[in-house]
Design an enzyme around this catalytic site. Structure first.
Site, PDB file in Angstrom:
ATOM      1  N   GLY A   8      44.511 -20.903 -33.770  1.00  0.00           N
ATOM      2  CA  GLY A   8      45.603 -21.877 -33.821  1.00  0.00           C
ATOM      3  C   GLY A   8      46.467 -21.616 -35.036  1.00  0.00           C
ATOM      4  O   GLY A   8      46.926 -22.544 -35.704  1.00  0.00           O
ATOM      5  N   GLY A  14      47.334 -24.370 -39.414  1.00  0.00           N
ATOM      6  CA  GLY A  14      46.730 -23.044 -39.351  1.00  0.00           C
ATOM      7  C   GLY A  14      47.390 -22.035 -40.271  1.00  0.00           C
ATOM      8  O   GLY A  14      46.724 -21.326 -41.038  1.00  0.00           O
ATOM      9  N   ARG A  85      49.304 -34.596 -33.530  1.00  0.00           N
ATOM     10  CA  ARG A  85      49.469 -36.047 -33.508  1.00  0.00           C
ATOM     11  C   ARG A  85      50.896 -36.402 -33.870  1.00  0.00           C
ATOM     12  O   ARG A  85      51.449 -35.903 -34.841  1.00  0.00           O
ATOM     13  CB  ARG A  85      48.500 -36.698 -34.503  1.00  0.00           C
ATOM     14  CG  ARG A  85      48.457 -38.212 -34.417  1.00  0.00           C
ATOM     15  CD  ARG A  85      47.181 -38.759 -35.044  1.00  0.00           C
ATOM     16  NE  ARG A  85      47.110 -38.474 -36.465  1.00  0.00           N
ATOM     17  CZ  ARG A  85      47.289 -39.389 -37.411  1.00  0.00           C
ATOM     18  NH1 ARG A  85      47.602 -40.631 -37.078  1.00  0.00           N
ATOM     19  NH2 ARG A  85      47.170 -39.080 -38.680  1.00  0.00           N
ATOM     20  N   ARG A  91      44.434 -41.007 -33.357  1.00  0.00           N
ATOM     21  CA  ARG A  91      43.755 -39.717 -33.226  1.00  0.00           C
ATOM     22  C   ARG A  91      42.960 -39.627 -31.928  1.00  0.00           C
ATOM     23  O   ARG A  91      42.875 -38.570 -31.304  1.00  0.00           O
ATOM     24  CB  ARG A  91      42.833 -39.489 -34.427  1.00  0.00           C
ATOM     25  CG  ARG A  91      43.578 -39.183 -35.728  1.00  0.00           C
ATOM     26  CD  ARG A  91      42.603 -38.948 -36.866  1.00  0.00           C
ATOM     27  NE  ARG A  91      43.293 -38.633 -38.118  1.00  0.00           N
ATOM     28  CZ  ARG A  91      43.729 -39.530 -38.973  1.00  0.00           C
ATOM     29  NH1 ARG A  91      43.554 -40.813 -38.708  1.00  0.00           N
ATOM     30  NH2 ARG A  91      44.328 -39.167 -40.088  1.00  0.00           N
ATOM     31  N   HIS A 178      37.079 -40.126 -39.448  1.00  0.00           N
ATOM     32  CA  HIS A 178      38.382 -39.708 -39.980  1.00  0.00           C
ATOM     33  C   HIS A 178      39.424 -40.383 -39.093  1.00  0.00           C
ATOM     34  O   HIS A 178      39.924 -39.813 -38.131  1.00  0.00           O
ATOM     35  CB  HIS A 178      38.528 -38.187 -39.932  1.00  0.00           C
ATOM     36  CG  HIS A 178      39.885 -37.710 -40.368  1.00  0.00           C
ATOM     37  ND1 HIS A 178      40.456 -38.063 -41.574  1.00  0.00           N
ATOM     38  CD2 HIS A 178      40.802 -36.921 -39.747  1.00  0.00           C
ATOM     39  CE1 HIS A 178      41.640 -37.504 -41.683  1.00  0.00           C
ATOM     40  NE2 HIS A 178      41.880 -36.812 -40.583  1.00  0.00           N
TER      41      HIS A 178
END
Length: 316
Positions: A8, A14, A85, A91, A178
């Site tokens: 990614g 990334g 997102r 999330r 998270h």
């Protein structure tokens, strides 16, 4: 030769992890993996990075690739691929589409880099950590989610800036999900060696406001600039460097739990763990007050339910 592969690599996270990691000079080669249709873009990223690294005389090999054979021999394989997102998006809304991606990549990692450590950054990261674990068939010590590492750094930063003190004097940690159900461990937070509950008596510190700011940090940044970038990239590259240099630091990462903390099991959550080149050496016991314990168990139940739903949808 230490090789790290990033699946990614055309995404914001990334490519920034790749550049930050190259600058750290702890890796000999970084494989920047992408889909075939994005390979030319990845090549362009590597050319640009090489120009920047030359200014610091840094010699790190950057390998653009869409061939899984190139990840062979990787010490760590980072999965950042997934649907990003957007503003206002939870999330967990990303869970099913991203789980398909993480499942596929984890299966390929198991085939081409069976001795590697899988590091998961794709959101929702706690759910994705379990998906990667089960899809790869790896031991749970070798599948790690970025978890609350960035959340812990953010809280440390907030305390430091709010009271104008060097961040090295702040020792705090965030555990749990998270996401909305993160649990700041305020009961064990210290500033300059002084427990937070005593320190706040002498400074103007709005703890409730800081915690709310922490929980909304990602959305706040996304609403203003479109994506989180530097914070996640530096947190992830720091985590990778800690693993490959075998420094045995205690970092708050997403681990699959089998009852190690508060008897919580069958779910991946952010907890303090000793990290090394072998992965998770041990999960560190933590003390929580009654409210923190209640919120931690709530986080476990929420993430577990979401994980079950995703697994049922993917038939795994």
């Amino acid at each position: 030769m230490v090789k790290v592969s990033i699946l990614g690599s055309t995404g914001t996270i990334g490519k920034n992890v790749a550049f930050t990691l190259a600058r750290d000079q702890t890796v000999d080669e970084i494989v920047m993996f992408s889909r075939p249709e994005s390979l030319e873009k990845v090549k362009g990223e590597t050319y640009d990075m090489y120009d920047a690294l030359a200014a610091r005389d840094i010699d790190c090999r950057l390998t653009p690739s869409c061939d899984f054979n190139d990840i062979v021999g990787s010490a760590v394989v980072l999965i950042t691929a997934g649907v990003p997102r957007e503003k206002g998006m939870k999330r967990l809304e990303l869970a099913i589409p991203n789980a398909k991606i993480v499942k596929y990549y984890s299966e390929q990692i198991a085939k081409y880099a069976p001795d590697s450590i899988i590091l998961v950054a794709t959101n929702p990261v706690d759910v994705m950590t379990t998906i990667a674990l089960e899809a790869s068939g790896f031991h749970k010590k070798r599948v790690i989610g970025v978890g609350n590492h960035l959340d812990s750094l953010r809280l440390k930063n907030y305390f430091s800036r709010q009271i104008n003190i060097n961040s090295s004097e702040v020792h705090t940690r965030v555990v749990g999900e998270h996401g909305d159900n993160m649990v700041p461990l305020l009961s064990s937070t210290t500033i300059g060696g002084i427990p937070l509950k005593y320190f706040v008596e002498y400074v103007d510190l709005d703890i409730t406001e800081l915690v709310e700011r922490l929980k909304n940090a990602g959305n706040t940044i996304i609403s203003k600039k479109g994506a989180t970038e530097y914070g996640p990239a530096f947190a992830i590259s720091h985590l990778i460097s800690t693993i490959i240099t075998d420094t045995h630091k205690v970092l708050t990462v997403s681990c699959y739990l089998d009852g190690e903390i508060e008897d919580v099991e069958d779910v991946s959550l952010g907890v303090p763990a000793v990290t090394s080149k072998r992965g998770i050496e041990m999960i560190v016991p933590i003390h929580m007050d009654d409210i923190e314990r209640e919120n931690f168990i709530k986080a476990a139940n929420t993430v577990r339910d979401a994980t079950y739903e995703v697994k049922e949808h993917l038939d795994i």
